[in-house]
Design a protein around this motif. Structure first.
Motif, PDB file in Angstrom:
ATOM      1  N   ASP A   5       0.845  -1.208   0.000  1.00 18.66           N
ATOM      2  CA  ASP A   5       0.000   0.000   0.000  1.00 18.66           C
ATOM      3  C   ASP A   5       0.870   1.245   0.000  1.00 18.66           C
ATOM      4  O   ASP A   5       0.506   2.274   0.549  1.00 18.66           O
ATOM      5  CB  ASP A   5      -0.931  -0.002   1.221  1.00 18.66           C
ATOM      6  N   GLY A   6       2.017   1.162  -0.592  1.00 15.96           N
ATOM      7  CA  GLY A   6       2.911   2.311  -0.643  1.00 15.96           C
ATOM      8  C   GLY A   6       4.352   1.871  -0.545  1.00 15.96           C
ATOM      9  O   GLY A   6       4.660   0.700  -0.311  1.00 15.96           O
ATOM     10  N   ARG A   7       5.260   2.792  -0.735  1.00 11.10           N
ATOM     11  CA  ARG A   7       6.679   2.473  -0.711  1.00 11.10           C
ATOM     12  C   ARG A   7       7.191   2.234   0.701  1.00 11.10           C
ATOM     13  O   ARG A   7       6.724   2.839   1.657  1.00 11.10           O
ATOM     14  CB  ARG A   7       7.483   3.612  -1.325  1.00 11.10           C
ATOM     15  N   PHE A   8       8.177   1.362   0.793  1.00  8.73           N
ATOM     16  CA  PHE A   8       8.875   1.171   2.061  1.00  8.73           C
ATOM     17  C   PHE A   8      10.015   2.189   2.156  1.00  8.73           C
ATOM     18  O   PHE A   8      10.555   2.642   1.150  1.00  8.73           O
ATOM     19  CB  PHE A   8       9.465  -0.237   2.141  1.00  8.73           C
ATOM     20  N   THR A   9      10.364   2.551   3.354  1.00  6.40           N
ATOM     21  CA  THR A   9      11.571   3.338   3.591  1.00  6.40           C
ATOM     22  C   THR A   9      12.589   2.426   4.270  1.00  6.40           C
ATOM     23  O   THR A   9      12.227   1.441   4.929  1.00  6.40           O
ATOM     24  CB  THR A   9      11.304   4.565   4.477  1.00  6.40           C
ATOM     25  N   TYR A  10      13.867   2.775   4.102  1.00  7.39           N
ATOM     26  CA  TYR A  10      14.933   1.917   4.616  1.00  7.39           C
ATOM     27  C   TYR A  10      15.904   2.727   5.460  1.00  7.39           C
ATOM     28  O   TYR A  10      16.246   3.862   5.120  1.00  7.39           O
ATOM     29  CB  TYR A  10      15.693   1.259   3.457  1.00  7.39           C
ATOM     30  N   ILE A  11      16.330   2.115   6.569  1.00  9.28           N
ATOM     31  CA  ILE A  11      17.375   2.700   7.414  1.00  9.28           C
ATOM     32  C   ILE A  11      18.543   1.718   7.395  1.00  9.28           C
ATOM     33  O   ILE A  11      18.574   0.745   8.151  1.00  9.28           O
ATOM     34  CB  ILE A  11      16.895   2.937   8.856  1.00  9.28           C
ATOM     35  N   PRO A  12      19.512   1.926   6.497  1.00  5.35           N
ATOM     36  CA  PRO A  12      20.647   1.000   6.394  1.00  5.35           C
ATOM     37  C   PRO A  12      21.814   1.440   7.282  1.00  5.35           C
ATOM     38  O   PRO A  12      22.275   2.575   7.208  1.00  5.35           O
ATOM     39  CB  PRO A  12      21.024   1.095   4.908  1.00  5.35           C
ATOM     40  N   LEU A  13      22.294   0.531   8.124  1.00  6.42           N
ATOM     41  CA  LEU A  13      23.358   0.863   9.076  1.00  6.42           C
ATOM     42  C   LEU A  13      24.451  -0.192   9.028  1.00  6.42           C
ATOM     43  O   LEU A  13      24.184  -1.375   8.815  1.00  6.42           O
ATOM     44  CB  LEU A  13      22.803   0.945  10.500  1.00  6.42           C
ATOM     45  N   VAL A  14      25.686   0.254   9.267  1.00  4.00           N
ATOM     46  CA  VAL A  14      26.813  -0.657   9.468  1.00  4.00           C
ATOM     47  C   VAL A  14      27.252  -0.520  10.920  1.00  4.00           C
ATOM     48  O   VAL A  14      27.545   0.587  11.381  1.00  4.00           O
ATOM     49  CB  VAL A  14      27.984  -0.351   8.520  1.00  4.00           C
TER      50      VAL A  14
END
Length: 578
Positions: free
Chosen positions: A458-467
Motif C-alpha cells: 500500500d505504498g513504498r517502504f523506507t529503509y534505514i541502512p546501518l553498518v
C-alpha cells in the motif's frame, strides 16, 4: 556593571567536534615552548609528576564512567589546588566558559614529557608541583593547537584532510569507557561457548576462557580480577600508587598476580625506551599512547607501582586486547588454530548485535531476520546467492537493515596521520564498498518481493541502512558522513541510500535498547537521527533527545554478578578488605 546575560567568552570559537583546551597563549598571554617546559619538568620529581597526572586522569575517568555531572566539576576541583592566585583565577574563568582545563590527551602527553625530562624522585601525598604541571599542560595544548598541517590543498569529507583526520582520531580517542559495559562484555565473551558452531570453533580446540588458560597457565578470571580491583581502589579511594605487598592481600594465586604484573607493568627505564621508540622525528603523534596502553602500571624508583590510567588497566585485561595474548601463543604452536581463533572472535560482535536487536524488538513482537533467514525468504531457488546484510527488521512501512564489521581502525587513522587516499581506503572497507553493496542488494531484493506481493503493498517502504562496528572501528562524524555521500554517489547509488546509511557502534545499539525499555520508539529515534542530525554520532543524537545514555537494566544487574565472581576468586580479603 555589564549585564551578565550579555557577557561573551574571551576564548575563540573552534570547530565543533574538536575539544576546546585551555591554551597558554590565551590564559598566560604567551606560549610555553618545549624547551621552557623541559626546565619546568626538571623542577618536579618524576614520581610526583606522574602521581599528579595519574590522580587527575583517575578523577576524570572514574567521574565520566559513573556520573552524569559535567566534566567541569573535575576541572574546578583541580583548579582549586593551584597555589598561584592569578593562575588559579584564569583557570576558573576559563572553566566557566566551557574550556577544558584537564584533558586526558594533554595529560598523557604531559606524562610522556615528564618521563623524558623529570629527574628520579619519590612522589608525595600532596598537590605540590601542580602549578608547574598546569603551566606545562597549557604549553602542550598550544603545541597541539597549531591547526591543519600543510597538505598541499588536499581535502577529504569537505575539509582539509589533516583536519578531517584530526576529527576522526579525536572522536575515537575520547570515546568513553563504560566500566559496567566492559564487565558484561568480558563475561559474555569469555565465559560462554563460541557463538557459532562452525568449523573454526572445532579447529580452535577449546572455549574462550580455556584457551586463555592454555596460553598463559592461569585462570582468566584471576587476571581480570586483579585489574578490576585496581579500578575499584581508584574509584572508591582515588588510589593510584600500590606497594608490592598490596597485591599479596588480593587473595589470588601468586602465579596469577605475577602474570598480571608481568603483562601490565614495566620499569621507568623501560617506559622511557618505549616512549622514545614511539616518538620518531620530526614529531610523534598526539594520539600515540601505545606504551601506556600496553603497560598502564609503571614501577617508580620508590618501588611502588603507579597506575597512570584506570581505563587503560581495564582495557588491557578485560577488552579485545586480551585476544592478542591467546593469538600470540597460538601463532607459535599452531597457525591453523590461530586463524580459527581469530575467526571465532570475529563472530562475537555479530552475535551480540543480533542478541541486542532481538531484545529491542521483542516487546513489539517484531521478527529479527538474520542473513540465513533472509536468504531463505528472498533468494530461495536461485543458482547464485546474492549478497545480503546480517540483520533486517520490518516495522510498519520501514525496514531497518544492519550489517556488522569488527574492523579496527589502522594506526595511521588512529594517530591522525592518514592521507586522503588512506581515509578513502578505510571508509571503503568499513562502509562504502562491500558493506554498501550488501545493504543495497538486500534493499533491491526486498523491493522485488514487494512488487511480487502487490496485494500486500500500500505504498513504498523506507529503509534505514546501518553498518555496526566495534568500539575500535571508524567513528561517524561530519567528514565521514560527507565523504560517505560523495563516495556512494560517485558509484551511482540512489540518493536516498547515500543520505540514510551510517555507522553505529554496539555500545550505541545498547543505548537504543535502554531507550526502547524506557518506552521510546527505536525506529523513530533512528529515523529522526538520519533526517535531523545526519552527521552526528548516534549517541549524541540520543542525548539531544533527552534520553538517558545508560545501559539497560539487565546489563546493570549483570555487573553485580561479574563483580561477585571476582570477589569469590579473591576470597575473604580482596575487594572487601582493601
Amino acid at each position: 556593571m555589564p549585564d551578565p546575560d550579555t557577557w561573551t567568552s574571551p576564548f575563540p570559537m573552534r570547530i565543533p567536534g574538536i575539544r576546546t583546551y585551555a591554551l597558554a597563549s590565551e590564559l598566560l598571554g604567551k606560549r610555553v615552548p618545549e624547551n621552557i617546559r623541559t626546565e619546568f619538568w626538571k623542577q618536579l620529581s618524576l614520581g610526583q609528576a606522574l602521581s599528579l597526572i595519574a590522580q587527575i586522569i583517575t578523577d576524570i575517568e572514574v567521574h565520566s564512567g559513573t556520573s552524569d555531572a559535567p566534566a567541569s566539576d573535575v576541572d574546578m576541583r583541580w583548579a582549586k589546588q593551584v597555589e598561584n592566585r592569578n593562575l588559579r583565577t584564569h583557570l576558573e574563568i576559563a572553566s566557566t566558559f566551557g574550556v577544558t582545563l584537564f584533558a586526558p590527551q594533554m595529560l598523557l602527553l604531559a606524562a610522556k614529557e615528564a618521563m623524558l625530562h623529570s629527574p628520579e624522585g619519590p612522589p608525595t601525598d600532596d598537590a605540590g608541583g601542580v602549578d608547574l604541571l598546569v603551566i606545562c599542560l597549557l604549553g602542550i595544548a598550544d603545541d597541539n593547537d597549531e591547526g591543519p598541517k600543510d597538505t598541499g590543498g588536499a581535502t577529504w569529507g569537505g575539509m582539509d584532510v589533516s583536519l578531517a583526520s584530526e576529527l576522526i582520531a579525536n572522536l575515537h580517542f575520547n570515546r568513553t569507557l563504560w566500566v559496567g559495559r566492559q564487565l558484561v562484555w568480558f563475561e559474555r565473551t569469555w565465559f560462554r561457548s563460541w557463538p557459532k558452531r562452525t568449523k573454526a570453533a572445532t579447529t580452535v580446540g577449546g572455549e574462550p576462557h580455556e584457551l586463555f588458560k592454555e596460553a598463559t597457565g592461569i585462570e582468566l578470571v584471576d587476571f581480570a580480577a586483579a585489574a578490576f580491583n585496581l579500578y575499584a581502589q581508584a574509584a572508591g579511594h582515588g588510589y593510584v600508587r600500590y606497594p608490592d605487598e598490596f597485591f599479596a592481600t588480593l587473595g589470588l594465586p601468586a602465579e596469577a598476580v605475577k602474570h598480571f604484573l608481568d603483562a601490565t607493568s614495566c620499569s621507568v627505564s623501560e617506559m622511557r625506551r618505549l616512549i622514545r621508540d614511539d616518538s620518531p622525528a620530526p614529531k610523534s603523534s598526539r594520539f600515540g599512547f601505545d606504551a601506556f596502553r600496553r603497560f598502564p602500571l609503571v614501577r617508580l624508583e620508590s618501588g611502588e607501582l603507579l597506575m597512570l590510567s584506570p581505563n587503560f588497566v581495564m582495557q588491557r585485561a578485560l577488552s579485545e586486547t586480551t585476544f592478542w595474548d591467546v593469538r600470540q601463543y597460538l601463532r607459535k604452536v599452531d597457525a591453523k588454530r590461530e586463524v580459527a581463533f581469530h575467526q571465532c572472535t570475529k563472530d562475537i560482535l555479530e552475535y551480540e548485535a543480533g542478541a541486542a536487536l532481538r531484545r529491542i524488538f521483542f516487546k513489539k513482537k517484531l521478527q529479527v531476520l538474520d542473513e540465513g533467514q533472509l536468504q531463505k525468504r528472498l533468494a530461495a531457488g536461485r543458482k547464485r546467492m546474492p549478497r545480503m546484510c546480517d540483520f533486517a527488521i520490518r516495522s510498519g512501512r520501514t525496514w531497518l537493515l544492519v550489517e556488522v564489521t569488527d574492523r579496527a581502525m589502522p594506526r595511521p587513522v588512529v594517530f591522525a596521520s592518514a592521507s586522503a587516499t588512506a581515509l578513502d581506503d578505510e571508509l571503503d572497507k568499513v562502509l562504502t564498498a562491500r558493506k554498501a553493496e550488501q545493504l543495497i542488494s538486500t534493499i533491491r531484493l526486498l523491493e522485488e518481493e514487494t512488487r511480487l506481493r502487490r496485494s500486500q503493498s500500500d505504498g513504498r517502504f523506507t529503509y534505514i541502512p546501518l553498518v555496526l562496528t566495534g568500539e575500535t572501528g571508524l567513528p561517524w562524524t561530519l567528514p565521514v558522513q560527507h565523504r560517505t555521500r560523495e563516495r556512494l554517489a560517485s558509484l551511482g547509488h540512489p540518493e536516498e541510500f547515500c543520505s540514510a546509511v551510517a555507522l553505529i557502534t554496539l555500545k550505541e545499539l545498547i543505548m537504543l535498547e535502554n531507550a526502547a525499555a524506557l518506552g521510546h520508539d527505536t525506529i523513530e529515534i533512528l529515523r529522526s537521527w538520519r533526517l535531523d542530525n545526519p552527521s552526528l554520532p548516534l549517541d549524541q543524537h540520543i542525548h539531544l533527545q533527552a534520553i538517558p545514555l545508560n545501559s539497560p537494566v539487565w546489563e546493570r544487574n549483570r555487573v553485580s554478578a561479574v563483580v561477585r565472581r571476582f570477589a569469590n576468586r579473591m576470597g575473604p580479603s580482596g575487594l572487601q578488605k582493601n
